[in-house]
Design an enzyme around this catalytic site. Structure first.
Site, PDB file in Angstrom:
ATOM      1  N   LYS A 225      -5.292  -2.136  -1.926  1.00 25.31           N
ATOM      2  CA  LYS A 225      -6.301  -1.845  -1.108  1.00 25.31           C
ATOM      3  C   LYS A 225      -6.843  -3.176  -0.830  1.00 25.31           C
ATOM      4  O   LYS A 225      -7.181  -3.510   0.372  1.00 25.31           O
ATOM      5  CB  LYS A 225      -7.256  -0.850  -1.598  1.00 25.31           C
ATOM      6  CG  LYS A 225      -6.981   0.605  -1.492  1.00 25.31           C
ATOM      7  CD  LYS A 225      -7.265   0.811   0.068  1.00 25.31           C
ATOM      8  CE  LYS A 225      -6.732   2.334   0.286  1.00 25.31           C
ATOM      9  NZ  LYS A 225      -7.710   3.495   0.027  1.00 25.31           N
TER      10      LYS A 225
ATOM     11  N   TYR B 241       0.800  -1.203  -0.083  1.00 25.15           N
ATOM     12  CA  TYR B 241       0.063   0.102   0.050  1.00 25.15           C
ATOM     13  C   TYR B 241       0.900   1.165   0.157  1.00 25.15           C
ATOM     14  O   TYR B 241       1.964   1.203  -0.395  1.00 25.15           O
ATOM     15  CB  TYR B 241      -0.931  -0.124   1.179  1.00 25.15           C
ATOM     16  CG  TYR B 241      -2.012   1.062   1.357  1.00 25.15           C
ATOM     17  CD1 TYR B 241      -2.809   1.280   0.303  1.00 25.15           C
ATOM     18  CD2 TYR B 241      -2.105   1.554   2.360  1.00 25.15           C
ATOM     19  CE1 TYR B 241      -3.679   2.418   0.513  1.00 25.15           C
ATOM     20  CE2 TYR B 241      -3.117   2.430   2.624  1.00 25.15           C
ATOM     21  CZ  TYR B 241      -4.023   2.980   1.447  1.00 25.15           C
ATOM     22  OH  TYR B 241      -5.034   4.073   1.788  1.00 25.15           O
TER      23      TYR B 241
ATOM     24  N   ASP C 117     -13.439   6.070  -0.491  1.00 18.77           N
ATOM     25  CA  ASP C 117     -12.396   5.875   0.572  1.00 18.77           C
ATOM     26  C   ASP C 117     -11.762   7.454   0.835  1.00 18.77           C
ATOM     27  O   ASP C 117     -11.612   7.961   1.797  1.00 18.77           O
ATOM     28  CB  ASP C 117     -11.416   5.005   0.372  1.00 18.77           C
ATOM     29  CG  ASP C 117     -10.708   4.795   1.570  1.00 18.77           C
ATOM     30  OD1 ASP C 117     -11.133   4.714   2.778  1.00 18.77           O
ATOM     31  OD2 ASP C 117      -9.377   4.865   1.339  1.00 18.77           O
ATOM     32  N   ASP C 118     -11.475   8.221  -0.342  1.00 16.86           N
ATOM     33  CA  ASP C 118     -10.636   9.488  -0.475  1.00 16.86           C
ATOM     34  C   ASP C 118     -11.702  10.519   0.237  1.00 16.86           C
ATOM     35  O   ASP C 118     -11.232  11.196   0.985  1.00 16.86           O
ATOM     36  CB  ASP C 118     -10.195   9.543  -1.714  1.00 16.86           C
ATOM     37  CG  ASP C 118      -9.604   8.625  -2.549  1.00 16.86           C
ATOM     38  OD1 ASP C 118      -8.464   8.458  -2.273  1.00 16.86           O
ATOM     39  OD2 ASP C 118     -10.187   8.214  -3.633  1.00 16.86           O
TER      40      ASP C 118
ATOM     41  N   GLU D  61     -11.986   4.593  -5.455  1.00 15.08           N
ATOM     42  CA  GLU D  61     -10.686   4.905  -5.018  1.00 15.08           C
ATOM     43  C   GLU D  61     -10.010   5.790  -6.103  1.00 15.08           C
ATOM     44  O   GLU D  61      -9.929   5.543  -7.011  1.00 15.08           O
ATOM     45  CB  GLU D  61      -9.656   3.643  -4.889  1.00 15.08           C
ATOM     46  CG  GLU D  61      -8.468   3.816  -4.050  1.00 15.08           C
ATOM     47  CD  GLU D  61      -8.377   4.266  -2.855  1.00 15.08           C
ATOM     48  OE1 GLU D  61      -7.388   4.643  -2.278  1.00 15.08           O
ATOM     49  OE2 GLU D  61      -9.510   3.802  -2.244  1.00 15.08           O
ATOM     50  N   ASP D  62      -9.514   6.881  -5.559  1.00 15.58           N
ATOM     51  CA  ASP D  62      -8.521   7.617  -6.099  1.00 15.58           C
ATOM     52  C   ASP D  62      -9.130   8.279  -7.509  1.00 15.58           C
ATOM     53  O   ASP D  62      -8.524   8.244  -8.697  1.00 15.58           O
ATOM     54  CB  ASP D  62      -7.061   7.228  -6.564  1.00 15.58           C
ATOM     55  CG  ASP D  62      -6.189   7.190  -5.490  1.00 15.58           C
ATOM     56  OD1 ASP D  62      -6.920   7.676  -4.283  1.00 15.58           O
ATOM     57  OD2 ASP D  62      -5.463   6.685  -5.217  1.00 15.58           O
TER      58      ASP D  62
ATOM     59  N   ARG E 214      -6.499  10.114 -10.198  1.00 14.80           N
ATOM     60  CA  ARG E 214      -5.732  10.710  -9.113  1.00 14.80           C
ATOM     61  C   ARG E 214      -5.361   9.966  -8.348  1.00 14.80           C
ATOM     62  O   ARG E 214      -5.734   9.799  -7.208  1.00 14.80           O
ATOM     63  CB  ARG E 214      -6.856  11.873  -8.534  1.00 14.80           C
ATOM     64  CG  ARG E 214      -6.170  12.804  -7.704  1.00 14.80           C
ATOM     65  CD  ARG E 214      -7.038  13.292  -6.504  1.00 14.80           C
ATOM     66  NE  ARG E 214      -7.550  12.325  -5.439  1.00 14.80           N
ATOM     67  CZ  ARG E 214      -6.961  11.855  -4.477  1.00 14.80           C
ATOM     68  NH1 ARG E 214      -5.780  12.371  -3.969  1.00 14.80           N
ATOM     69  NH2 ARG E 214      -7.394  10.862  -3.625  1.00 14.80           N
TER      70      ARG E 214
ATOM     71  N   ASN F 268      -0.430  11.770   0.691  1.00 19.87           N
ATOM     72  CA  ASN F 268       0.364  10.751   0.271  1.00 19.87           C
ATOM     73  C   ASN F 268       0.775  10.690  -1.306  1.00 19.87           C
ATOM     74  O   ASN F 268       0.073  11.356  -2.008  1.00 19.87           O
ATOM     75  CB  ASN F 268      -0.524   9.385   0.348  1.00 19.87           C
ATOM     76  CG  ASN F 268      -0.851   9.001   1.866  1.00 19.87           C
ATOM     77  OD1 ASN F 268       0.294   8.843   2.461  1.00 19.87           O
ATOM     78  ND2 ASN F 268      -2.086   8.520   2.074  1.00 19.87           N
TER      79      ASN F 268
ATOM     80  N   ALA G 132     -10.310  15.030  -0.654  1.00 19.83           N
ATOM     81  CA  ALA G 132     -10.035  14.685   0.385  1.00 19.83           C
ATOM     82  C   ALA G 132     -10.368  15.750   1.525  1.00 19.83           C
ATOM     83  O   ALA G 132     -10.997  15.559   2.572  1.00 19.83           O
ATOM     84  CB  ALA G 132      -8.612  13.999   0.574  1.00 19.83           C
TER      85      ALA G 132
END
Length: 618
Positions: free
Chosen positions: A209, A138, A303-304, A280-281, A191, A459, A343
């Site tokens: 993930k 990860y 999740d973001d 995700e992203d 992203r 991150n 985020a």
């Protein structure tokens, strides 16, 4: 939330039935009962789902025609892990491709090879050494993996849906061999972490993930599915790269883009109606729109937006505790937020709701909570004078008349805002490495807090707003520091340690997913997400938070996930969302007390144990 400690009365027969159900975890039906396979010999050794390597017993070797295909010594699980770890240490350097290939990427390659040949052993190693290898599978290493994925691709893992597949997705989903899928992580690669548009190479984040869903939440690895939706890329380097594996066209936009995602969602939920999809992203432009589009009709979350927010809320509540105050004092905190992407806005919305609930959960409380935030983006402080302000950021725009009295203005720099506001918390979700410069950190010395908190949450490591060394060296030891990627603690001398808390989404998303799965809830509600965050915030002891430790050790991730999942289920019960899962129906789930619920969750977590294999001809 419901009283978790309420007692229930069951007849002796009901107790025996409950014990029977709890002792038969859903994910171990395949794992602890003999497994029927339709292959023998080398075909078994080449199948990562069933291969045990040198751990095949002699009776299995005879039954599966493996005698003579393996060395004669039968190894235990512990011996296999020991051998792999010894090999890993030797191969780390040899596995490098050259000066550009880092040690972490070498570890990823070696682990990936193990994954390709023996999936059970891979997860045994990952769970046993989770603190060491979570940063490899990860963040931060997964960012490097995604950047190089076209060159690293060897064995297909997951599914790829593209703009070229429009009209075909409903039939495509049946190409995946598993009849049951519990968890999907999907990205469009737009992203990836703080690295931008990586196109189809973003599949690496979905794979990483889901590795953590298996290791932390015990989701059965045969029931997870990483997915990449390729709608093109705006990364010019990839568009010109002859070795790039994705569509070499610019990204779809507008209604064309939405049509692709709509078709994908309809297809996966048609084949697997009870699957949970984690987005995700996705770039900020689409993250909120897609979340609002699907969250009330599908089992999905982003999740973001929601996971990052939950982990940040847990850390912010922990920071209040570290000041020696009760969590109920959270609405008094002054928070400067650097970053207004998906985020950043996700954290702002969650923090505002948390404050408002503590203040009475009415319109006045919501308005009062909004006054505790100052949001700074690439153009400076966001105020109501900002032209073309993003709709998601608009609720957090400061009133120009009000900030004028503070000596601030539209577009004021981060250092100016920190100097004038004197915040309790400086929260970074900007993806701009080094944004918390020496000047900004020195301005934070003027904080009115007895123990200011710095959250450098972006991150991967290179995108962190500052390092713990920079923060502690400028501000001293009486601060709270948290980051999104892992950093080492700082030796401050005289026996003092500056604790670096990693605010990793890994603390929450496995428990949110597992809790939603076991509850049978058809949606992931705000209350369930809030329950997860509050559970994490309360996980640390008073002694730990007063030392500046606001997040637990990753080594405890299985227990953390169990507790978070139980909190999510409890909130789903409170909101009357539970429908049950497999043998535990909604009525029986509602009867469980706290200890019984934790037992049910733990027994529902898959463990990497080799099943007994029985050969049967097709």
């Amino acid at each position: 939330m419901s009283n978790f400690s309420r007692q229930i009365r069951l007849s002796s027969s009901m107790i025996r039935g409950l014990q029977y159900r709890i002792s038969r975890p859903f994910t171990t039906i395949e794992g602890h009962r003999p497994t029927i396979v339709h292959k023998q010999g080398l075909d078994i050794l080449h199948d990562p789902w069933f291969n045990k390597g040198t751990a095949f017993s002699m009776t299995e070797r005879d039954r599966l025609e493996l005698r003579g295909l393996l060395p004669p010594n039968v190894m235990s699980n512990e011996q296999q892990i020991e051998r792999f770890m010894a090999d890993l240490k030797r191969l780390e350097v040899n596995a490098r491709d050259g000066p550009s290939d880092t040690n972490s990427l070498a570890k990823w390659r070696i682990l990936n090879r193990l994954h390709d040949r023996n999936e059970t052993m891979y997860y045994k190693v990952l769970i046993a050494k989770i603190e060491e290898y979570a940063p490899v599978v990860y963040t931060p290493t997964v960012g490097l993996v995604c950047q190089k994925y076209s060159g690293l691709f060897r064995r297909p893992r997951g599914m790829y849906f593209s703009a070229a597949d429009r009209g075909e997705m409903m039939s495509m989903v049946y190409n995946w061999p598993a009849d049951q899928v519990d968890m999907i992580v999907v990205t469009d690669g737009s992203r990836i972490l703080g690295l931008g548009d990586l196109g189809i190479q973003g599949i690496g984040i979905s794979i990483g993930k889901l590795d953590l869903y298996v290791a932390a939440a015990g989701i059965n690895p045969q029931r997870v599915l990483p997915i990449m939706i390729d709608v093109g890329t705006n990364n010019e380097a990839l568009l010109k790269d002859p070795l790039y594996l994705g569509l070499q066209q610019h990204r779809l936009d507008g209604e064309e883009y939405i049509a692709v995602i709509d078709e994908f969602m309809e297809a996966v939920f048609t084949r697997w109606p009870h699957v949970i999809v984690q987005f995700e992203d996705f770039q900020s432009k689409w993250a909120f729109k897609l979340l609002q589009r699907y969250r009330n009709s599908y089992r999905m979350f982003n999740d973001d937006v929601q996971g990052t927010a939950g982990v940040a809320i847990a850390g912010l509540l922990g920071a209040v505790r570290a000041q020696g105050k009760p969590m109920i004092d959270f609405p008094k905190q002054k928070i400067v937020v650097a970053g207004a992407g998906s985020a950043g806005i996700g954290v702002l919305n969650a923090a505002r709701k948390t404050m408002a609930r503590m203040l009475g959960n009415n319109e006045l409380a919501f308005e009062s909570a909004g006054s505790q935030f100052w949001v700074v983006d690439a153009n400076g402080l966001i105020t109501d004078e900002r032209e073309n302000i993003d709709a998601d950021a608009k609720p957090f725009a400061r009133k120009s008349k009000e900030i004028g009295r503070q000596g601030l203005r539209e577009g004021a720099s981060l250092v100016e805002v920190v100097r004038e506001v004197k915040p309790d918390v400086l929260l970074g979700l900007s993806a701009v490495g080094g944004l918390f410069s020496k000047e900004v950190l020195e301005a934070l010395r003027g904080s009115t807090s007895t123990r200011p908190a710095i959250f450098a949450m972006s991150n991967p490591t290179t995108s962190a707003e500052c390092t713990p060394e920079e923060a502690f060296s400028i501000l001293g030891d009486n601060i709270i520091f948290a980051s999104g990627s892992p950093f080492s603690d700082v030796d401050l001398g005289n026996g003092h340690i500056g604790h670096c808390n990693q605010g990793n989404n890994m603390y929450l998303f496995p428990g949110i997913g597992l809790g939603t799965l076991l509850s049978g809830s058809r949606i992931v509600s705000d209350g369930m997400l809030q329950a997860a965050a509050e559970c994490l915030a309360a996980y640390m002891t008073e002694e730990e938070v007063l030392k500046g430790i606001i997040y637990p050790s990753i080594s405890s991730i299985r227990d953390i996930t169990k507790q978070v999942a139980a909190a999510v289920i409890t909130e789903a019960i409170e909101e009357d969302l539970v429908e049950g899962y497999r043998e535990m129906d909604a009525r029986e789930l509602r009867k469980l007390n706290k200890d019984e619920l934790l037992c049910y969750v733990e027994n529902s977590m898959w463990n990497p144990d080799y099943p007994t294999l029985i050969y049967k001809k097709d």
